[in-house]
Enzyme design. Structure first.
Site, mmCIF file in Angstrom:
data_model
loop_
_atom_site.group_PDB
_atom_site.id
_atom_site.type_symbol
_atom_site.label_atom_id
_atom_site.label_comp_id
_atom_site.label_asym_id
_atom_site.label_seq_id
_atom_site.Cartn_x
_atom_site.Cartn_y
_atom_site.Cartn_z
ATOM 1 N N LEU A 62 -152.789 -3.898 -97.152
ATOM 2 C CA LEU A 62 -153.700 -3.737 -96.006
ATOM 3 C C LEU A 62 -153.264 -2.590 -95.104
ATOM 4 C CD1 LEU A 62 -154.132 -7.498 -95.061
ATOM 5 C CD2 LEU A 62 -155.892 -6.008 -96.020
ATOM 6 N N GLY A 63 -151.977 -2.323 -95.086
ATOM 7 C CA GLY A 63 -151.505 -1.250 -94.224
ATOM 8 C C GLY A 63 -150.006 -1.071 -94.315
ATOM 9 N N THR A 74 -144.665 -3.316 -94.835
ATOM 10 C CA THR A 74 -145.951 -3.235 -95.507
ATOM 11 C C THR A 74 -146.686 -4.539 -95.269
ATOM 12 O OG1 THR A 74 -144.906 -1.873 -97.202
ATOM 13 C CG2 THR A 74 -147.050 -2.801 -97.746
ATOM 14 N N VAL A 75 -147.996 -4.442 -95.088
ATOM 15 C CA VAL A 75 -148.799 -5.647 -94.906
ATOM 16 C C VAL A 75 -149.704 -5.824 -96.121
ATOM 17 C CG1 VAL A 75 -150.437 -6.851 -93.409
ATOM 18 C CG2 VAL A 75 -148.772 -5.287 -92.400
ATOM 19 N N GLY A 88 -146.612 0.255 -91.976
ATOM 20 C CA GLY A 88 -146.193 0.591 -90.615
ATOM 21 C C GLY A 88 -144.733 0.934 -90.621
ATOM 22 N N ASP A 105 -146.857 -1.982 -77.175
ATOM 23 C CA ASP A 105 -147.440 -1.094 -78.180
ATOM 24 C C ASP A 105 -148.934 -1.381 -78.369
ATOM 25 O OD1 ASP A 105 -147.260 1.053 -79.877
ATOM 26 O OD2 ASP A 105 -146.406 -0.066 -81.557
HETATM 27 P P1 ATP Z 1 -147.857 0.536 -86.924
HETATM 28 O O1 ATP Z 1 -146.586 1.265 -86.780
HETATM 29 O O2 ATP Z 1 -149.017 1.358 -87.441
HETATM 30 O O3 ATP Z 1 -148.245 -0.181 -85.659
HETATM 31 P P2 ATP Z 1 -146.589 -1.789 -88.059
HETATM 32 O O4 ATP Z 1 -145.442 -1.573 -88.959
HETATM 33 O O5 ATP Z 1 -146.248 -2.096 -86.686
HETATM 34 O O6 ATP Z 1 -147.620 -0.591 -88.054
HETATM 35 P P3 ATP Z 1 -148.618 -3.737 -88.297
HETATM 36 O O7 ATP Z 1 -149.219 -3.123 -87.101
HETATM 37 O O8 ATP Z 1 -148.263 -5.163 -88.160
HETATM 38 O O9 ATP Z 1 -147.360 -2.943 -88.777
HETATM 39 O O10 ATP Z 1 -149.617 -3.577 -89.526
HETATM 40 C C1 ATP Z 1 -150.022 -2.319 -90.066
HETATM 41 C C2 ATP Z 1 -151.496 -2.353 -90.463
HETATM 42 O O11 ATP Z 1 -151.766 -3.398 -91.418
HETATM 43 C C3 ATP Z 1 -152.445 -2.635 -89.303
HETATM 44 O O12 ATP Z 1 -152.772 -1.472 -88.590
HETATM 45 C C4 ATP Z 1 -153.664 -3.248 -90.038
HETATM 46 O O13 ATP Z 1 -154.505 -2.232 -90.551
HETATM 47 C C5 ATP Z 1 -153.018 -4.012 -91.183
HETATM 48 N N1 ATP Z 1 -152.815 -5.433 -90.806
HETATM 49 C C6 ATP Z 1 -151.741 -5.943 -90.164
HETATM 50 N N2 ATP Z 1 -151.845 -7.260 -89.944
HETATM 51 C C7 ATP Z 1 -153.041 -7.637 -90.459
HETATM 52 C C8 ATP Z 1 -153.761 -8.898 -90.542
HETATM 53 N N3 ATP Z 1 -153.253 -10.010 -90.026
HETATM 54 N N4 ATP Z 1 -154.969 -8.901 -91.123
HETATM 55 C C9 ATP Z 1 -155.507 -7.762 -91.629
HETATM 56 N N5 ATP Z 1 -154.895 -6.548 -91.577
HETATM 57 C C10 ATP Z 1 -153.678 -6.471 -91.008
#
Ligand code: ATP
Ligand code: MG
Length: 298
Positions: free
Chosen positions: A14-15, A21-22, A17, A139
């Site tokens: 899904l993404g 990884t999500v 960060g 954030d």
């Molecule tokens: P970033 O540095 O971009 O903020 P991060 O490592 O902090 O990323 P998250 O923000 O938790 O990680 O998740 C990254 C991406 O995954 C989100 O921007 C979203 O697109 C996707 N994602 C995260 N959690 C969910 C969820 N519960 N349902 C659907 N998509 C999600």
């Protein structure tokens, strides 16, 4: 119900960060979709693992309709995270079908004021809950606000969040995404950041985000131009009041102006903003079907 990570089948990514990884996952037994966030770190990345533990601690404590629910936290013993001798933490979260507000903006470019009011109201609800528990998010930005199939917006990602012990304490200026950072965090010396109220930083970020939704692009730099940090820093930290877009209504302008008050002492609190007519009226519901009016790819 999600006690065992092995019963989760990974479907898609899904993404990505910072450090994680999500995945979209399927729980076979209860036929439910979840989002699984996997953070990995090796032994010498102590600060990262400390922050991940803090994120886990916060997620375990919070329970609000304005915040993406975390059903389960798995420490260390997830087999996949053991690759490279590292360890990790995994979070089993409520799956938000429509992805992040960042994705929505990429499709829609700009959002109408009525939709932005709905999402502002949701974010305020979430911040009100968090601040009441002495948690600062730090954030707030489009990629950390997620949308579900009901058109509800919820706050996610406590990766740099922090539990405030005293109401006033030195804040860690390195945490968070710089473009959404308040003047007192970008230039603490000039804006009295040493003893600033940390909660005020979340309010600032909400103001930036609302302008971004209205304009369809990041508000403090020219369209199409790469965000140059020095220019941006000058805009954020100069003494000049930020100009509001002409197309905005009087109420929208006054709300955002209260968020983007450069002096944190004069900035509106979450409580004050909840009483603002932009969000505190019958015409402002708590979800927006309009957020669903765009094709979702994944
Ligand atoms: P970033 O540095 O971009 O903020 P991060 O490592 O902090 O990323 P998250 O923000 O938790 O990680 O998740 C990254 C991406 O995954 C989100 O921007 C979203 O697109 C996707 N994602 C995260 N959690 C969910 C969820 N519960 N349902 C659907 N998509 C999600
Ligand atoms: Mg994020």
């Amino acid at each position: 119900a999600t006690k065992n990570l092995l019963s989760l089948e990974k479907l898609t990514v899904l993404g990505h960060g910072n450090g994680g990884t999500v995945y979209k996952v399927h729980h076979k037994k209860n036929q439910t979709l979840y989002a699984l966030k996997v953070l990995r770190f090796n032994q010498n990345a102590l600060d990262i693992s400390q922050q991940a533990k803090c994120e886990a601690e916060i997620l375990r404590r919070v329970d609000s309709p304005y915040i993406v629910k975390c059903h389960e936290v798995f420490d260390d013993n997830y087999s996949e995270s053991q690759v490279n001798g590292g360890s990790g933490i995994s979070f089993v979260m409520e799956y938000m079908e429509r992805g992040s507000l960042h994705d929505v903006l990429r499709e829609h470019k700009a959002l109408p004021e009525e939709v932005i009011s709905v999402l502002a109201k949701r974010v305020l609800g979430g911040l009100n809950y968090l601040h009441g528990m002495n948690i600062v998010h730090r954030d707030i930005k489009p990629s950390n606000l997620l949308v579900n199939d009901k058109g509800e917006v919820k706050i996610a990602d406590f990766g740099v969040s922090h539990v405030v012990k005293g109401r006033f304490e030195a804040s860690d200026c390195s945490a968070g995404t710089r473009a959404y950072m308040s003047p007192e965090r970008v230039d603490p010396e000039k804006w009295g950041g040493e003893n600033a109220d940390e909660f005020a930083g979340d309010v600032w970020s909400l103001g930036v985000l609302m302008l971004e939704c209205l304009l369809g692009h990041f508000p403090f730099t020219d369209v199409g131009q790469k965000t140059d940090w020095v220019t941006l820093m000058c805009v954020i930290c100069s003494g000049e009041k930020l100009e509001m877009p002409e197309k905005a209504s009087r109420e929208f302008k006054s709300f955002v102006q209260r968020c983007l008050e450069k002096d944190w002492r004069k900035r509106a609190t979450v409580g004050e903003l909840l009483d603002h007519p932009l969000v505190n009226s019958k015409s402002c519901p708590s979800s927006s079907k309009e957020l669903l009016n765009y094709p979702k790819h994944c």
